[in-house]
Design a protein around this motif. Structure first.
Motif, mmCIF file in Angstrom:
data_model
loop_
_atom_site.group_PDB
_atom_site.id
_atom_site.type_symbol
_atom_site.label_atom_id
_atom_site.label_comp_id
_atom_site.label_asym_id
_atom_site.label_seq_id
_atom_site.Cartn_x
_atom_site.Cartn_y
_atom_site.Cartn_z
ATOM 1 N N ASP B 140 0.826 -1.206 0.000
ATOM 2 C CA ASP B 140 0.000 0.000 0.000
ATOM 3 C C ASP B 140 0.863 1.260 0.000
ATOM 4 O OD1 ASP B 140 -2.345 -1.338 -0.151
ATOM 5 O OD2 ASP B 140 -2.765 -1.320 2.006
ATOM 6 N N ASP B 143 2.029 1.749 -3.484
ATOM 7 C CA ASP B 143 0.930 2.253 -4.313
ATOM 8 C C ASP B 143 0.689 3.733 -4.070
ATOM 9 O OD1 ASP B 143 -0.150 0.524 -6.183
ATOM 10 O OD2 ASP B 143 -1.088 -0.709 -4.629
ATOM 11 N N LEU B 145 2.839 5.910 -3.126
ATOM 12 C CA LEU B 145 3.940 6.659 -3.745
ATOM 13 C C LEU B 145 3.763 6.741 -5.262
ATOM 14 C CD1 LEU B 145 6.915 5.392 -1.582
ATOM 15 C CD2 LEU B 145 6.115 7.750 -1.800
ATOM 16 N N ILE B 146 3.315 5.641 -5.867
ATOM 17 C CA ILE B 146 3.077 5.678 -7.311
ATOM 18 C C ILE B 146 1.979 6.687 -7.629
ATOM 19 C CG2 ILE B 146 2.281 4.349 -9.294
ATOM 20 C CD1 ILE B 146 3.598 1.908 -8.131
ATOM 21 N N THR B 147 0.956 6.721 -6.796
ATOM 22 C CA THR B 147 -0.105 7.708 -6.981
ATOM 23 C C THR B 147 0.464 9.119 -6.918
ATOM 24 O OG1 THR B 147 -1.803 6.256 -6.073
ATOM 25 C CG2 THR B 147 -2.223 8.625 -5.970
ATOM 26 N N VAL B 149 3.600 10.130 -7.384
ATOM 27 C CA VAL B 149 4.473 10.390 -8.532
ATOM 28 C C VAL B 149 3.638 10.621 -9.794
ATOM 29 C CG1 VAL B 149 6.172 9.339 -10.067
ATOM 30 C CG2 VAL B 149 6.468 9.186 -7.601
ATOM 31 N N SER B 150 2.605 9.796 -9.983
ATOM 32 C CA SER B 150 1.768 9.965 -11.173
ATOM 33 C C SER B 150 1.147 11.356 -11.201
ATOM 34 C CB SER B 150 0.658 8.912 -11.200
ATOM 35 O OG SER B 150 1.203 7.614 -11.273
#
Lengths: 206, 206
Positions: B140, B143, B145-147, B149-150
């Motif tokens: 989680d 995820d 962090l990817i959110t 960065v996106s």
DNA sequence: ATTAATTACAACTACTTAGTTGGAAACTGG
DNA sequence: CCAGTTTCCAACTAAGTAGTTGTAATTAAT
């Protein structure tokens, strides 16, 4: 059989879409596009003008097709989350649209082609969002859509990020999808709630 | 004065960063990099090998610098929202890192260079996230962090999207920033809440 | 100083690129 | 069947392109 120029144009556009999608504007090769389409490359200059104009045609066609293929349906924050999920799935299956979108952003900057048509497409999505979340402002609806596009389109363009963050476990694509859907739901629900009770403004910007 | 090879390398890396940032791998020109650095291009091949290896060096240097420049500080969902805000601001001022990240994703696909160092950097951010949101799983945290960065990195790479969705009004960058911060706050708060009461699992994936 | 290595650089090579051209083939209306 | 137009294509052009090489300048060790 008459000259089937539409078919030739279509073959060229299809081959160009594939080439630009994988290599971008600078990396694409006119000769490769013509060869893949089985057409002499001189046709490209007759039909589309030059490499840049062909890229423009590919962008406009691909992004406008996408708009029709994935509509916003239903009402409430769930509808926006559902839309995000379907967009995510669509891009997972076929990364053409997100890749072209980012190629355009990187290689073209703020210079956008096909402005009227694309603005109309965006306005239509904004309207659908407002219909799904009554009372939400145009600005907030636009922001929510940008959030959705950022989350759904970045994933297939940054395929390595997943692995870098979460390791190589299988099913991480599904978990990523769930995270996107949940995040969009939360954002949409917050906007909807804010629209219902606009008086107590939360200090969300601080 | 002795041969200042480190300075020469640095000049080349700086010029290459600028060139690859604006034009990407396929669009960059070795001659232009050498000219901008005021160095003979043969040096590039001596120091870095070839164009691809120079691109690799640029990517690794730029992304690793970024990791240090914008740390995760504090505790709670507010800390993650604050991190997102600072990352957003950083990229708004200097879009080098996000542009290079997307160039790499588009032109290289899943082939990532500098893997060990970058995995370590990512793991460090994941650890910081877990420290900020105790009880959250590694998956989680990754995820989230990817959110982040996106949302933060897509904005400067897709400068036209804002205008297309929201029109040309001034201050839309600030509103976009607020939307990103709020969205990240909501996502982080949801993860934190879930971590506190893991027994009643919400059907967020449906 | 002399030698041996390293650093610098202009000129060069082999190849690829977008875009053009001149003429042949296929279609159209008369 | 014939004149005029459109579609097709192989060969061509002019301008780059990444990468190399031969050689001169600079350095440090002897």
């Amino acid at each position: 059989m008459a000259w089937d120029t539409e078919r030739t144009k279509g073959l060229l556009l299809e081959a160009a879409t594939s080439e630009f999608c994988t290599r971008g504007l600078a990396g694409a090769r006119i000769d490769r596009i013509a060869a893949e389409a089985g057409v002499n490359k001189e046709r490209i200059y007759q039909y589309f003008g030059n490499k840049n104009a062909l890229f423009d045609a590919v962008i406009v066609a691909a992004l406008s097709t996408l708009m029709d293929e994935v509509p916003i349906e239903g009402r409430g924050p769930e509808a926006m989350a559902d839309y995000a999920g379907r967009l995510f799935d669509h891009h997972q299956k076929d990364a053409t649209a997100p890749r072209l979108l980012f190629w355009e952003g990187l290689e073209r900057g703020t210079e956008v082609v096909g402005l009227p048509k694309r603005m109309a497409n965006c306005a239509s999505k904004v309207n659908s969002t407002i219909a799904a979340l009554p009372g939400v402002s145009r600005e907030d609806a636009g922001d929510l859509l940008i959030t959705i596009v950022s989350l759904c389109d970045a994933a297939p363009v940054l395929p390595a990020l997943d692995g870098l963050m979460a390791g190589n476990d299988p099913g991480r694509a599904q978990r990523r999808r769930a995270a996107v859907v949940r995040t969009v739901y939360l954002a949409a629900a917050a906007l909807a709630a804010e629209a219902q009770e606009p008086l107590n403004a939360p200090a969300a910007t601080a």
